[in-house]
Scaffold this active site. Sequence first.
Site, PDB file in Angstrom:
ATOM      1  N   GLN A  98      51.672 -99.565  -3.560  1.00 27.00           N
ATOM      2  CA  GLN A  98      52.082 -98.604  -2.727  1.00 27.00           C
ATOM      3  C   GLN A  98      51.000 -98.042  -1.661  1.00 27.00           C
ATOM      4  O   GLN A  98      49.883 -98.096  -1.954  1.00 27.00           O
ATOM      5  CB  GLN A  98      53.019 -97.774  -3.159  1.00 27.00           C
ATOM      6  N   HIS A 100      50.549 -94.579   1.229  1.00 28.63           N
ATOM      7  CA  HIS A 100      51.063 -93.018   1.836  1.00 28.63           C
ATOM      8  C   HIS A 100      50.890 -92.806   3.168  1.00 28.63           C
ATOM      9  O   HIS A 100      49.590 -93.039   3.656  1.00 28.63           O
ATOM     10  CB  HIS A 100      50.714 -91.704   0.696  1.00 28.63           C
ATOM     11  N   GLU A 135      46.788 -87.960  -3.141  1.00 28.86           N
ATOM     12  CA  GLU A 135      46.887 -87.881  -4.636  1.00 28.86           C
ATOM     13  C   GLU A 135      45.394 -88.128  -5.263  1.00 28.86           C
ATOM     14  O   GLU A 135      44.843 -88.837  -4.702  1.00 28.86           O
ATOM     15  CB  GLU A 135      47.947 -88.566  -5.191  1.00 28.86           C
ATOM     16  N   HIS A 257      47.321 -98.777  -3.209  1.00 26.76           N
ATOM     17  CA  HIS A 257      47.001 -98.650  -4.530  1.00 26.76           C
ATOM     18  C   HIS A 257      48.057 -99.014  -5.616  1.00 26.76           C
ATOM     19  O   HIS A 257      49.242 -98.919  -5.271  1.00 26.76           O
ATOM     20  CB  HIS A 257      46.617 -97.234  -4.887  1.00 26.76           C
ATOM     21  N   ARG A 276      56.174 -99.089   0.263  1.00 27.16           N
ATOM     22  CA  ARG A 276      56.009 -99.735  -0.887  1.00 27.16           C
ATOM     23  C   ARG A 276      55.450-101.337  -0.417  1.00 27.16           C
ATOM     24  O   ARG A 276      55.939-101.566   0.645  1.00 27.16           O
ATOM     25  CB  ARG A 276      57.215-100.237  -1.996  1.00 27.16           C
TER      26      ARG A 276
END
Length: 389
Positions: A98, A100, A135, A257, A276
């Site tokens: 995925q 972001h 993240e 990642h 995704r």
Amino acid sequence: MDRLFNTVRPYAWGSTTAIPELLGTAPTGEPQAEMWMGAHPGAPSRLDRGHGSGEQALSAVIDADPEAELGAAAVRKFGPRLPFLLKLLAAGSPLSLQVHPDLAQAKEGYEAEERRGVPIDAPHRNYKDANHKPEMICALTPFDGLCGFRAPEATAELLARLDVDSLKPYVDLLRAHPEEAALREVLTAVLSADPDEMAVTVTEAAAAADRLGGDYAPYASIAHHYPGDPGVIAAMLLNYVQLQPGEALFLGAGVPHAYLNGLGVEIMATSDNVLRCGLTPKHVDVPELLRVVRFEATDPGVLRPEASPTGEELYETPIDEFRLSRYALAPGAEPRDVTAATPQILLCTAGTPQANDIELSPGGSVFVAAGEKAELSGTGTVFRATVVV
């Protein structure tokens, strides 16, 4: 300071043993993937302030008086919400591959889907909110993952050694084009290929990876969990990373990642926006994905904590929505003052330290309102999550 009662999410990829072993509880036989600590509406932590009302959601406590809980500076900067979510993450099998969006892409994508009237819970919806989702994962055990594109020439060599005829056009593309074009063209081709033909390619590549072993073992394992999935080939474009306990990875916008195996502490900006690339039965929106991915080879940039005279070991990141550090509390050491003008969650991962007068055990956590006196003592390891204002 409030002890938190947290929810464990039973996603199918979760380990059945890692979180129970940390908590000292008996495994149920079901996967226990993530324990959430924060105010995310999907599973907010709960607390009991002893006013006869029983447990309350942390989100409700914050909504009732944001400035008292979060501090005026955090409310001005991030709004009346806790801008991070802290987790224990236990991967027993690979998560989806995925990426972001950045903040501008998230706002644009969210507003576009709102204008089109795409239901927020529609399986093909890409943007659940208007926020970005940087993240970081910090390993508590050896932790395997994929992070960022490998240099095209190195990937070309890796694919060539598989000696699969249908991969040879990708090898040629990786060798013939400049970096950005090569990575874009190959990922586009993999995700846009005929599903039946790609399933054959994945099967042949997986068999070759099994035979070769060594550097190919992670990809053979991925293929075992996701037979025929084009994400298996996409995964071969990425850096394979093995973190040792205490090491971390920061995942910024646009970086593809996947987590493969291990137990760690994860922290992220509060958002559900995920594009995704494969290794999932869920929707893969190839055109939108290609708009978000950053097609550049990157060093994964393994992080190690930087110690300070106060005993705090900080994981440096370039964003403000979260700040993660840890304290290794030795027997007989002086208590550590962790009072801050920002909201905090303190998470114990080893030993039996105390946060004020609350004794923690592994997996135990507390919420500390902004400005509230907070002190760590005893013996153990405590992760500290807060924000930068």
